[in-house]
Design a protein around this motif. Structure first.
Motif, PDB file in Angstrom:
ATOM      1  N   MET A   1     134.575  30.883  95.060  1.00 29.21           N
ATOM      2  CA  MET A   1     133.163  30.976  94.749  1.00 29.21           C
ATOM      3  C   MET A   1     132.391  31.386  96.008  1.00 29.21           C
ATOM      4  N   LYS A   2     131.501  32.346  95.868  1.00 32.05           N
ATOM      5  CA  LYS A   2     130.685  32.766  97.002  1.00 32.05           C
ATOM      6  C   LYS A   2     129.577  31.743  97.244  1.00 32.05           C
ATOM      7  N   SER A   3     129.135  31.663  98.508  1.00 32.09           N
ATOM      8  CA  SER A   3     128.090  30.682  98.822  1.00 32.09           C
ATOM      9  C   SER A   3     126.759  31.038  98.181  1.00 32.09           C
ATOM     10  N   SER A   4     126.609  32.279  97.743  1.00 33.16           N
ATOM     11  CA  SER A   4     125.347  32.667  97.109  1.00 33.16           C
ATOM     12  C   SER A   4     125.443  32.630  95.584  1.00 33.16           C
ATOM     13  N   SER A   5     126.546  32.112  95.085  1.00 33.34           N
ATOM     14  CA  SER A   5     126.717  32.067  93.633  1.00 33.34           C
ATOM     15  C   SER A   5     125.769  31.046  93.013  1.00 33.34           C
ATOM     16  N   LEU A   6     125.573  31.167  91.728  1.00 36.43           N
ATOM     17  CA  LEU A   6     124.684  30.275  90.988  1.00 36.43           C
ATOM     18  C   LEU A   6     125.152  28.826  91.091  1.00 36.43           C
ATOM     19  N   GLY A   7     126.465  28.598  91.033  1.00 37.84           N
ATOM     20  CA  GLY A   7     127.005  27.234  91.121  1.00 37.84           C
ATOM     21  C   GLY A   7     126.636  26.550  92.424  1.00 37.84           C
ATOM     22  N   TRP A   8     126.788  27.229  93.542  1.00 38.67           N
ATOM     23  CA  TRP A   8     126.465  26.626  94.846  1.00 38.67           C
ATOM     24  C   TRP A   8     124.965  26.397  95.001  1.00 38.67           C
ATOM     25  N   ARG A   9     124.170  27.312  94.478  1.00 36.80           N
ATOM     26  CA  ARG A   9     122.715  27.107  94.555  1.00 36.80           C
ATOM     27  C   ARG A   9     122.297  25.877  93.752  1.00 36.80           C
ATOM     28  N   LEU A  10     122.893  25.699  92.584  1.00 33.78           N
ATOM     29  CA  LEU A  10     122.579  24.527  91.768  1.00 33.78           C
ATOM     30  C   LEU A  10     123.041  23.237  92.454  1.00 33.78           C
ATOM     31  N   ILE A  11     124.226  23.240  93.040  1.00 33.57           N
ATOM     32  CA  ILE A  11     124.735  22.061  93.751  1.00 33.57           C
ATOM     33  C   ILE A  11     123.817  21.708  94.913  1.00 33.57           C
TER      34      ILE A  11
END
Length: 111
Positions: free
Chosen positions: A1-11
């Protein structure tokens, strides 16, 4: 997963919300304790030392307090109070003991 992905932003947002809420709850609890009188700084170390230096045993064998400048300054404040008891059981009081402390008064020798 990239650090700019939606998942990381939500976390990151969820973690940030938890940190902010924990800080706010801590502030609310500490403020409530301070207002209720549970967390109180009754006397600074300087005041304790000043009182300790001003205490003496008078000619009648009772504890007494010399009227030093520091003691006079403390007495000028409306809420200044103390209860002292020495190893011989002699007691010296000044001011009005707040309602929160009568239970501690009986155990002053232990404190």
């Amino acid at each position: 997963m990239k650090s700019s992905s939606l998942g990381w932003r939500l976390i990151r947002r969820v973690v940030l919300i938890h940190v902010v809420l924990a800080a706010l709850m801590t502030a609310v609890v500490l403020t409530g304790l301070a207002i209720s009188g549970i967390v109180v700084d009754e006397a600074s170390a300087e005041q304790i030392v000043a009182i300790e230096k001003a205490i003496h045993v008078d000619a009648n064998g009772r504890l007494a307090l010399r009227e030093t400048r520091a003691v006079a300054a403390m007495k000028a404040t409306r809420d200044f109070w103390f209860v002292l008891r020495d190893a011989d059981g002699r007691e010296l009081r000044h001011g009005v003991l707040p309602a929160e402390y009568p239970a501690l008064e009986a155990r002053i020798g232990e404190l």
